[in-house]
Scaffold this motif. Sequence first.
Motif, mmCIF file in Angstrom:
data_model
loop_
_atom_site.group_PDB
_atom_site.id
_atom_site.type_symbol
_atom_site.label_atom_id
_atom_site.label_comp_id
_atom_site.label_asym_id
_atom_site.label_seq_id
_atom_site.Cartn_x
_atom_site.Cartn_y
_atom_site.Cartn_z
ATOM 1 N N SER A 275 0.806 -1.225 0.000
ATOM 2 C CA SER A 275 0.000 0.000 0.000
ATOM 3 C C SER A 275 0.842 1.279 0.000
ATOM 4 C CB SER A 275 -0.916 0.010 1.227
ATOM 5 O OG SER A 275 -1.490 -1.255 1.441
ATOM 6 N N ARG A 276 0.148 2.382 -0.087
ATOM 7 C CA ARG A 276 0.769 3.719 -0.164
ATOM 8 C C ARG A 276 1.753 3.969 0.973
ATOM 9 N NH1 ARG A 276 -4.280 5.012 -1.616
ATOM 10 N NH2 ARG A 276 -4.431 5.537 -3.810
ATOM 11 N N GLY A 277 2.894 4.526 0.560
ATOM 12 C CA GLY A 277 3.872 4.936 1.584
ATOM 13 C C GLY A 277 4.663 3.776 2.176
ATOM 14 N N ALA A 278 4.354 2.544 1.785
ATOM 15 C CA ALA A 278 5.085 1.398 2.342
ATOM 16 C C ALA A 278 6.434 1.247 1.632
ATOM 17 C CB ALA A 278 4.263 0.128 2.194
ATOM 18 N N GLU A 279 7.394 0.660 2.340
ATOM 19 C CA GLU A 279 8.719 0.413 1.748
ATOM 20 C C GLU A 279 9.111 -1.030 2.020
ATOM 21 O OE1 GLU A 279 11.670 3.143 3.167
ATOM 22 O OE2 GLU A 279 10.337 4.852 2.826
ATOM 23 N N VAL A 280 9.512 -1.737 0.956
ATOM 24 C CA VAL A 280 9.887 -3.147 1.109
ATOM 25 C C VAL A 280 11.238 -3.367 0.432
ATOM 26 C CG1 VAL A 280 9.231 -5.536 0.644
ATOM 27 C CG2 VAL A 280 7.438 -3.815 1.010
ATOM 28 N N SER A 281 12.211 -3.918 1.162
ATOM 29 C CA SER A 281 13.492 -4.254 0.527
ATOM 30 C C SER A 281 14.028 -5.547 1.127
ATOM 31 C CB SER A 281 14.502 -3.117 0.721
ATOM 32 O OG SER A 281 14.727 -2.910 2.090
ATOM 33 N N GLU A 282 14.893 -6.256 0.388
ATOM 34 C CA GLU A 282 15.585 -7.471 0.869
ATOM 35 C C GLU A 282 14.612 -8.418 1.575
ATOM 36 O OE1 GLU A 282 18.815 -7.816 0.153
ATOM 37 O OE2 GLU A 282 19.164 -5.758 -0.525
ATOM 38 N N SER A 283 13.478 -8.700 0.939
ATOM 39 C CA SER A 283 12.444 -9.466 1.632
ATOM 40 C C SER A 283 11.688 -10.379 0.689
ATOM 41 C CB SER A 283 11.440 -8.499 2.286
ATOM 42 O OG SER A 283 12.055 -7.815 3.354
ATOM 43 N N ILE A 284 10.848 -11.210 1.291
ATOM 44 C CA ILE A 284 10.007 -12.156 0.551
ATOM 45 C C ILE A 284 8.567 -11.947 1.018
ATOM 46 C CG2 ILE A 284 9.519 -14.615 0.214
ATOM 47 C CD1 ILE A 284 12.495 -15.155 0.778
ATOM 48 N N LEU A 285 7.675 -11.670 0.072
ATOM 49 C CA LEU A 285 6.253 -11.521 0.417
ATOM 50 C C LEU A 285 5.501 -12.652 -0.278
ATOM 51 C CD1 LEU A 285 5.659 -7.656 -0.140
ATOM 52 C CD2 LEU A 285 6.626 -8.802 1.849
ATOM 53 N N LEU A 286 4.990 -13.577 0.501
ATOM 54 C CA LEU A 286 4.346 -14.739 -0.104
ATOM 55 C C LEU A 286 2.881 -14.447 -0.442
ATOM 56 C CD1 LEU A 286 6.138 -17.523 1.955
ATOM 57 C CD2 LEU A 286 6.635 -16.694 -0.344
ATOM 58 N N ARG A 287 2.330 -15.351 -1.237
ATOM 59 C CA ARG A 287 0.995 -15.184 -1.838
ATOM 60 C C ARG A 287 -0.035 -14.528 -0.901
ATOM 61 N NH1 ARG A 287 -1.219 -18.105 -6.224
ATOM 62 N NH2 ARG A 287 0.820 -19.073 -6.330
ATOM 63 N N GLY A 288 -0.647 -13.471 -1.423
ATOM 64 C CA GLY A 288 -1.748 -12.851 -0.690
ATOM 65 C C GLY A 288 -1.339 -12.008 0.506
ATOM 66 N N ALA A 289 -0.040 -11.812 0.707
ATOM 67 C CA ALA A 289 0.378 -10.971 1.851
ATOM 68 C C ALA A 289 -0.070 -9.535 1.597
ATOM 69 C CB ALA A 289 1.892 -11.029 2.022
ATOM 70 N N LEU A 290 -0.312 -8.819 2.699
ATOM 71 C CA LEU A 290 -0.769 -7.433 2.580
ATOM 72 C C LEU A 290 0.134 -6.545 3.428
ATOM 73 C CD1 LEU A 290 -2.792 -5.109 2.027
ATOM 74 C CD2 LEU A 290 -4.209 -6.033 3.879
ATOM 75 N N VAL A 291 0.730 -5.545 2.767
ATOM 76 C CA VAL A 291 1.543 -4.574 3.512
ATOM 77 C C VAL A 291 0.734 -3.281 3.523
ATOM 78 C CG1 VAL A 291 3.756 -3.369 3.651
ATOM 79 C CG2 VAL A 291 3.662 -5.703 2.721
ATOM 80 N N GLU A 292 0.296 -2.890 4.707
ATOM 81 C CA GLU A 292 -0.591 -1.722 4.791
ATOM 82 C C GLU A 292 0.194 -0.417 4.717
ATOM 83 O OE1 GLU A 292 -4.436 -3.662 7.038
ATOM 84 O OE2 GLU A 292 -3.151 -2.332 8.223
ATOM 85 N N GLU A 293 -0.542 0.660 4.667
ATOM 86 C CA GLU A 293 0.045 1.984 4.413
ATOM 87 C C GLU A 293 1.177 2.338 5.375
ATOM 88 O OE1 GLU A 293 -3.169 4.798 4.202
ATOM 89 O OE2 GLU A 293 -4.158 3.575 2.694
ATOM 90 N N GLY A 294 2.248 2.836 4.770
ATOM 91 C CA GLY A 294 3.365 3.343 5.576
ATOM 92 C C GLY A 294 4.193 2.293 6.293
ATOM 93 N N ALA A 295 3.894 1.030 6.099
ATOM 94 C CA ALA A 295 4.669 -0.007 6.796
ATOM 95 C C ALA A 295 6.038 -0.163 6.131
ATOM 96 C CB ALA A 295 3.918 -1.329 6.780
ATOM 97 N N LYS A 296 7.003 -0.638 6.915
ATOM 98 C CA LYS A 296 8.350 -0.884 6.373
ATOM 99 C C LYS A 296 8.683 -2.354 6.586
ATOM 100 C CE LYS A 296 11.121 3.307 6.803
ATOM 101 N NZ LYS A 296 10.230 4.285 7.436
ATOM 102 N N VAL A 297 9.196 -3.005 5.534
ATOM 103 C CA VAL A 297 9.589 -4.417 5.648
ATOM 104 C C VAL A 297 11.002 -4.552 5.091
ATOM 105 C CG1 VAL A 297 9.051 -6.781 4.955
ATOM 106 C CG2 VAL A 297 7.176 -5.150 5.316
ATOM 107 N N ARG A 298 11.936 -4.983 5.941
ATOM 108 C CA ARG A 298 13.322 -5.172 5.497
ATOM 109 C C ARG A 298 13.844 -6.508 5.997
ATOM 110 N NH1 ARG A 298 15.315 -0.285 8.775
ATOM 111 N NH2 ARG A 298 13.321 -0.771 9.721
#
Length: 322
Positions: A275-298
Motif C-alpha cells: 500500500s501507499r507509503g510502504a517500503e519493502v526491501s531485501e524481503s520475501i512476500l508470499l501469496r496474498g500478503a498485505l503490507v498496509e500503508e506506511g509499513a516498512k519491511v526489510r
Amino acid sequence: MKALILAGGLGTRLRPLTYYLPKPLVPLLGKPLVRHIIDPLPAEVDTVILAVSYMKDALEEYFRTHDVGRKVILVNEDQPLGTGGAIKNVSRYLDGTFIAFNGDVVCSIDLKDMLRFHRSHGGIGTMSLWQVEDPSAFGVVGRDGRGRITAFQEKPRKEEAISRAINAGVYIFEREILDHIPDGVVSMERQVFPNVLDRGLHGYEFKGYWVDCGTRESIIAAQRTLLDLGGGKVSPELIQEDDATVVGANLIMRAHLRGCRVGPHVYIEDDVLVSRGAEVSESILLRGALVEEGAKVRGSIIGPGHVVAKGQDVKDEILARS
Ligand code: GDD
Ligand code: MG
C-alpha cells in the motif's frame, strides 16, 4: 543413477513459516528449495529419492501435482534418523554410485564435473567443499596435497577449526558407504565421515555460489545472489499505480503495488498488495500478503495472507500464522 535428498529436518530456524510448509518447499525466487536441487541434476539421474519425516504429506501432495521429469520416491522416517540413518533407511533403492544432497543447500556446483572428479579419484566418496570466513557452523575438512580428506570436524569452535574449507552438503558416494552406517539414529557428520577417511573420501571444490538456506538470513542472501546473477523480472500482470517505484533487481509476480517503494532484492508472489507509503526491501512476500500503508519491511519473510499493519516496522523477522 539415483539422487538422494535429505529433506527430513524440522526447519526450526525457519519457524513459524515451517510450521505449515516443510523446508524443501520454502520458495526461493518462485521455486521450492527442493526444485533448485532437482532441476539441475544431470540427465543420467533418473530417480530422485527424498528422505523425509517432517510434513511428509505436504511433500507428497507437491510431487503428486508437479511433474519434475524424473521418478520421485518419498521415503518416510517415523522418527528422524539423522543424516546417516536417513541414508541407511533408503538402502533398498540404492544400486550403485549415487549423489546425495543436504536438502537446504542451493549452489552452482557442476555435478557432471564432480562425477568426473569422483570417477578419476576413486574411493568411497567425494564431498563438495566451499571456502568460508567462519567455518564454525559447518563441517570442516583437512586435506592432503592430492585432495584426499584427512580429517573431518563437525561444527568446531572457530579457533579450533583446521581449515576454512567446509562440507558444502553435496556428495557422491559408492554404495559401500552403507556398510559404514550403523542402524538407528546416526549422524553422517559425527559418526560416519571421521571413520571412512581411510576408505578414500576426496574433497571437490567448485566456484560460483553456495548458500545453506536453513535460516532467514541465508535465504535472503541466496535470493540476493540469484537476483544479482540475473534472476529478476517483473510480471506483465503486475499492477503499479500512484507512482509506485521498483528499484534494483527483484522478482515480482501478479501483485499490486500502490504508491510504495519496492526493492532491491525483493520476491513478491501473486495477489500481494503493497500500500501507499510502504517500503519493502531485501524481503520475501508470499501469496496474498498485505503490507498496509506506511509499513516498512526489510530483511524479512512475510507468510501467505499475512498482514503487516499500517505503519508497522518489520526488520529481520519471519511473520506467518503459527
Ligand atoms: N531425512 C532426514 N532425517 N533428513 C535430515 C535429518 C533426519 O533425521 N536431519 C537432518 N536432515 C536433513 C536436513 O533437512 C538438511 O537438509 C540436511 O539433512 C542437513 O541437516 P541440517 O540440520 O541443515 O544440518 P546443518 O546445516 O546444521 O549442517 C550440515 O550442512 C552443512 C552445510 O550446509 C552438515 O552436513 C555440515 O557438515 C555442513 O557443512
Ligand atoms: Mg542446513
